[in-house]
Design a protein around this motif. Sequence first.
Motif, PDB file in Angstrom:
ATOM      1  N   ILE A  97       0.783  -1.258   0.000  1.00  0.00           N
ATOM      2  CA  ILE A  97       0.000   0.000   0.000  1.00  0.00           C
ATOM      3  C   ILE A  97       0.805   1.293   0.000  1.00  0.00           C
ATOM      4  O   ILE A  97       0.213   2.367   0.014  1.00  0.00           O
ATOM      5  CB  ILE A  97      -1.007   0.038   1.178  1.00  0.00           C
ATOM      6  N   PRO A  99       2.447   4.392  -1.682  1.00  0.00           N
ATOM      7  CA  PRO A  99       2.357   4.978  -3.023  1.00  0.00           C
ATOM      8  C   PRO A  99       3.767   4.994  -3.641  1.00  0.00           C
ATOM      9  O   PRO A  99       4.448   6.017  -3.639  1.00  0.00           O
ATOM     10  CB  PRO A  99       1.828   6.389  -2.754  1.00  0.00           C
ATOM     11  N   GLY A 154      -3.092   3.479  21.036  1.00  0.00           N
ATOM     12  CA  GLY A 154      -3.336   3.458  19.596  1.00  0.00           C
ATOM     13  C   GLY A 154      -2.592   2.308  18.945  1.00  0.00           C
ATOM     14  O   GLY A 154      -1.367   2.249  18.979  1.00  0.00           O
ATOM     15  N   ASP A 177      -6.474   0.439  22.889  1.00  0.00           N
ATOM     16  CA  ASP A 177      -7.113   0.973  21.664  1.00  0.00           C
ATOM     17  C   ASP A 177      -8.632   0.995  21.845  1.00  0.00           C
ATOM     18  O   ASP A 177      -9.207   0.106  22.462  1.00  0.00           O
ATOM     19  CB  ASP A 177      -6.750   0.151  20.433  1.00  0.00           C
ATOM     20  N   LEU A 185      -6.012   2.107  11.074  1.00  0.00           N
ATOM     21  CA  LEU A 185      -6.580   2.229   9.725  1.00  0.00           C
ATOM     22  C   LEU A 185      -6.213   1.042   8.834  1.00  0.00           C
ATOM     23  O   LEU A 185      -6.861   0.812   7.816  1.00  0.00           O
ATOM     24  CB  LEU A 185      -6.128   3.550   9.083  1.00  0.00           C
ATOM     25  N   LYS A 194      -7.099  -3.624  -1.187  1.00  0.00           N
ATOM     26  CA  LYS A 194      -5.714  -3.122  -1.170  1.00  0.00           C
ATOM     27  C   LYS A 194      -4.865  -3.911  -0.182  1.00  0.00           C
ATOM     28  O   LYS A 194      -3.664  -4.107  -0.390  1.00  0.00           O
ATOM     29  CB  LYS A 194      -5.697  -1.637  -0.762  1.00  0.00           C
ATOM     30  N   LEU A 265     -16.508   3.202   5.500  1.00  0.00           N
ATOM     31  CA  LEU A 265     -15.450   2.186   5.305  1.00  0.00           C
ATOM     32  C   LEU A 265     -15.375   1.223   6.485  1.00  0.00           C
ATOM     33  O   LEU A 265     -15.150   0.016   6.303  1.00  0.00           O
ATOM     34  CB  LEU A 265     -14.096   2.876   5.105  1.00  0.00           C
ATOM     35  N   GLU A 404      -8.143  15.121  16.687  1.00  0.00           N
ATOM     36  CA  GLU A 404      -9.114  15.438  17.727  1.00  0.00           C
ATOM     37  C   GLU A 404      -8.410  16.299  18.782  1.00  0.00           C
ATOM     38  O   GLU A 404      -7.183  16.311  18.843  1.00  0.00           O
ATOM     39  CB  GLU A 404      -9.631  14.140  18.355  1.00  0.00           C
ATOM     40  N   ALA A 453       4.358   6.433   9.468  1.00  0.00           N
ATOM     41  CA  ALA A 453       3.932   6.028  10.817  1.00  0.00           C
ATOM     42  C   ALA A 453       4.885   4.954  11.353  1.00  0.00           C
ATOM     43  O   ALA A 453       5.290   4.985  12.519  1.00  0.00           O
ATOM     44  CB  ALA A 453       2.496   5.509  10.775  1.00  0.00           C
TER      45      ALA A 453
HETATM   46  P1  FAD Z   1      -4.037   5.035  12.911  1.00  0.00           P
HETATM   47  O1  FAD Z   1      -3.776   3.987  11.888  1.00  0.00           O
HETATM   48  O2  FAD Z   1      -5.164   5.944  12.678  1.00  0.00           O
HETATM   49  O3  FAD Z   1      -4.211   4.313  14.312  1.00  0.00           O
HETATM   50  C1  FAD Z   1      -4.579   5.039  15.466  1.00  0.00           C
HETATM   51  C2  FAD Z   1      -5.237   4.113  16.471  1.00  0.00           C
HETATM   52  O4  FAD Z   1      -5.458   4.849  17.673  1.00  0.00           O
HETATM   53  C3  FAD Z   1      -6.583   3.576  16.032  1.00  0.00           C
HETATM   54  O5  FAD Z   1      -6.622   2.173  16.167  1.00  0.00           O
HETATM   55  C4  FAD Z   1      -7.582   4.247  16.996  1.00  0.00           C
HETATM   56  O6  FAD Z   1      -8.686   3.413  17.308  1.00  0.00           O
HETATM   57  C5  FAD Z   1      -6.711   4.481  18.210  1.00  0.00           C
HETATM   58  N1  FAD Z   1      -7.191   5.568  19.056  1.00  0.00           N
HETATM   59  C6  FAD Z   1      -7.477   6.839  18.697  1.00  0.00           C
HETATM   60  N2  FAD Z   1      -7.866   7.551  19.756  1.00  0.00           N
HETATM   61  C7  FAD Z   1      -7.845   6.726  20.829  1.00  0.00           C
HETATM   62  C8  FAD Z   1      -8.164   6.868  22.196  1.00  0.00           C
HETATM   63  N3  FAD Z   1      -8.586   8.029  22.710  1.00  0.00           N
HETATM   64  N4  FAD Z   1      -8.036   5.794  23.009  1.00  0.00           N
HETATM   65  C9  FAD Z   1      -7.619   4.604  22.526  1.00  0.00           C
HETATM   66  N5  FAD Z   1      -7.297   4.412  21.214  1.00  0.00           N
HETATM   67  C10 FAD Z   1      -7.413   5.458  20.389  1.00  0.00           C
HETATM   68  N6  FAD Z   1      -1.585   5.261   3.787  1.00  0.00           N
HETATM   69  C11 FAD Z   1      -0.790   4.582   2.923  1.00  0.00           C
HETATM   70  O7  FAD Z   1       0.428   4.575   3.105  1.00  0.00           O
HETATM   71  N7  FAD Z   1      -1.329   3.897   1.868  1.00  0.00           N
HETATM   72  C12 FAD Z   1      -2.664   3.822   1.657  1.00  0.00           C
HETATM   73  O8  FAD Z   1      -3.118   3.194   0.700  1.00  0.00           O
HETATM   74  C13 FAD Z   1      -3.527   4.500   2.553  1.00  0.00           C
HETATM   75  N8  FAD Z   1      -4.868   4.426   2.426  1.00  0.00           N
HETATM   76  C14 FAD Z   1      -5.663   5.035   3.342  1.00  0.00           C
HETATM   77  C15 FAD Z   1      -7.041   4.890   3.237  1.00  0.00           C
HETATM   78  C16 FAD Z   1      -7.877   5.481   4.172  1.00  0.00           C
HETATM   79  C17 FAD Z   1      -9.339   5.282   4.055  1.00  0.00           C
HETATM   80  C18 FAD Z   1      -7.334   6.281   5.211  1.00  0.00           C
HETATM   81  C19 FAD Z   1      -8.239   6.965   6.187  1.00  0.00           C
HETATM   82  C20 FAD Z   1      -5.967   6.434   5.323  1.00  0.00           C
HETATM   83  C21 FAD Z   1      -5.121   5.800   4.402  1.00  0.00           C
HETATM   84  N9  FAD Z   1      -3.738   5.905   4.507  1.00  0.00           N
HETATM   85  C22 FAD Z   1      -2.936   5.228   3.630  1.00  0.00           C
HETATM   86  C23 FAD Z   1      -3.103   6.663   5.615  1.00  0.00           C
HETATM   87  C24 FAD Z   1      -2.667   5.712   6.736  1.00  0.00           C
HETATM   88  O9  FAD Z   1      -3.672   4.761   6.993  1.00  0.00           O
HETATM   89  C25 FAD Z   1      -2.313   6.478   8.002  1.00  0.00           C
HETATM   90  O10 FAD Z   1      -1.334   7.452   7.681  1.00  0.00           O
HETATM   91  C26 FAD Z   1      -1.749   5.557   9.089  1.00  0.00           C
HETATM   92  O11 FAD Z   1      -2.651   4.526   9.389  1.00  0.00           O
HETATM   93  C27 FAD Z   1      -1.421   6.360  10.357  1.00  0.00           C
HETATM   94  O12 FAD Z   1      -1.010   5.471  11.359  1.00  0.00           O
HETATM   95  P2  FAD Z   1      -1.199   5.818  12.912  1.00  0.00           P
HETATM   96  O13 FAD Z   1      -0.713   4.613  13.639  1.00  0.00           O
HETATM   97  O14 FAD Z   1      -0.597   7.129  13.198  1.00  0.00           O
HETATM   98  O15 FAD Z   1      -2.777   5.995  13.118  1.00  0.00           O
END
Ligand code: FAD
Length: 479
Positions: A97, A99, A154, A177, A185, A194, A265, A404, A453
């Motif tokens: 996934i 790009p 998270g 989480d 995500l 994907k 989604l 948020e 990330a």
């Molecule tokens: P996240 O993956 O958002 O994980 C955060 C976690 O924290 C979640 O599980 C949430 O439940 C938890 N959380 C939040 N608040 C709290 C709380 N108060 N208490 C407990 N838990 C909490 N990136 C790519 O590289 N390729 C792609 O094809 C791509 N497609 C995407 C498609 C979509 C629909 C979206 C929305 C994003 C996409 N992205 C893609 C971007 C990518 O998914 C994110 O950049 C990445 O997941 C960020 O990782 P993260 O761990 O920071 O956050």
Amino acid sequence: MVQKMLKFVSLDRETPEKRAADDRSRDFDEIYRDYAAGKAADQAARCSQCGIPFCQSHCPLHNNIPDWLKLTAEGRLREAYEISQATNTFPEICGRICPQDRLCEGSCVIEQSGHGTVTIGAIEKHITDTAYAEGWWEPIDPAQELPESVAVIGAGPAGLSAVDALRRKGFQVHVYDRHDRAGGLLTYGIPGFKLEKDIVMRRIEQLRAGGVSFRLDCSIGEDLAFEAIRDKHEAVLIATGVYKARDIGGPGAGLNGIAPALDYLIASNRKSFGDRVPEYEDGTLNAEGKDVVVIGGGDTAMDCVRTAVRQGAKSVKCLYRRDRANMPGSQREVQNAEEEGVEFVWLSAPKAFVGENRVSGVRAVRMRLGPPDVTGRQSPEEIPGSEETLPCDLAIKALGFEPEDLVRMWGVEGLEVSRWGTVKADFRTKETSLPGVYAAGDIVRGASLVVWAIRDGREAADAIARRLTTQSAARVAAE
Ligand code: FAD
Ligand code: SF4
Ligand code: SF4
């Protein structure tokens, strides 16, 4: 068989086979198959083994790409796997996934000499998929158990890559989480076509089997106070992503049948897990038989249009206010969506939603691109008198996400945030303004990419380990 490199002169770029659009549009399985036997080695052998590999410098994880390409070309896949997983916590996920056209492959030099780029992402995926199939992956088994415990809030890619690194060093790792499944995500945002869900679940099981504790269905700030977590653990990592969806106002914005992209989604991904999803079953978040209009031009919008196709929508349109060349989503995904029957209405923006109680149409106005602003990007402006109404029974808003308000939600004093609401963290160590509290991923960068990330999570884990090791050494010295 030992292969020669530099085959790009005699061998064309070939990606793994893509399933035909009418076949893949009926299910949520991945659309690319794996390389047929020998193909990955042939394609890896196209690499010219650059002295200064730009592919590597444009990979956020600085993966050792030329080395694992050479080993793959030589059939030494197990060694390729060792090298690949040394710098990337989830290579098989990034291979699927990232790009690549904007990162590693976008900088592959053989393209500049008129040849297609090396298929770096597909080969990276192939290496780790093979490692799993052959049982080469090692369970997490720390050489020593350390007493210090770390909380990770998270369970997305930022949190999980830190968890993996910290647990391998022997720390006691506790993940919190708010969802009922880990993965962030990767699990509930990105659709199965994907990234199939068993790929993500397999990683989580591996962490669980390695001694990581997961407390799911636990929203920090609601079910458990942030300060309670801080009191309980020696270090805390905030990796909560960005979830405040940008909204559209205007006439008709409150009608039924208008859904935020992530709700849509998540419902679809839950169905793929076999969950009961009332909002899907009662039709609220189900595109079957409907005229669907998705508003937005990023990856989220692309995932929504392609999900709607798979749910059996009557028609699917994507409305975006700029043109194809200026959209933020990946060109590969636009092409996939077009093949699957999605119609893109470029240079078009919503003015109002039409309908009695339910939406029945989206009134849109044509746009043109004006002069570039200070950033060089052309701002879209309306063409007066160009409004039209597109039929629509389900409108999906995919306009991006913002952080948020953690400071308010968690009632935490002293946590510094930027003017955009992202958590401020040291560029290198990821430590926030609160000692012992770190932050990584989208909550620091704003909506970004999985590979960034992962990088943040790995860097935060290193800094947390350094802090805890130094504290423990100081304690022993003082005793
Ligand atoms: P996240 O993956 O958002 O994980 C955060 C976690 O924290 C979640 O599980 C949430 O439940 C938890 N959380 C939040 N608040 C709290 C709380 N108060 N208490 C407990 N838990 C909490 N990136 C790519 O590289 N390729 C792609 O094809 C791509 N497609 C995407 C498609 C979509 C629909 C979206 C929305 C994003 C996409 N992205 C893609 C971007 C990518 O998914 C994110 O950049 C990445 O997941 C960020 O990782 P993260 O761990 O920071 O956050
Ligand atoms: Fe390319 Fe992403 Fe893999 Fe890096 S992690 S080599 S950018 S696919
Ligand atoms: Fe190989 Fe392309 Fe990287 Fe050069 S830039 S090392 S050719 S993959």
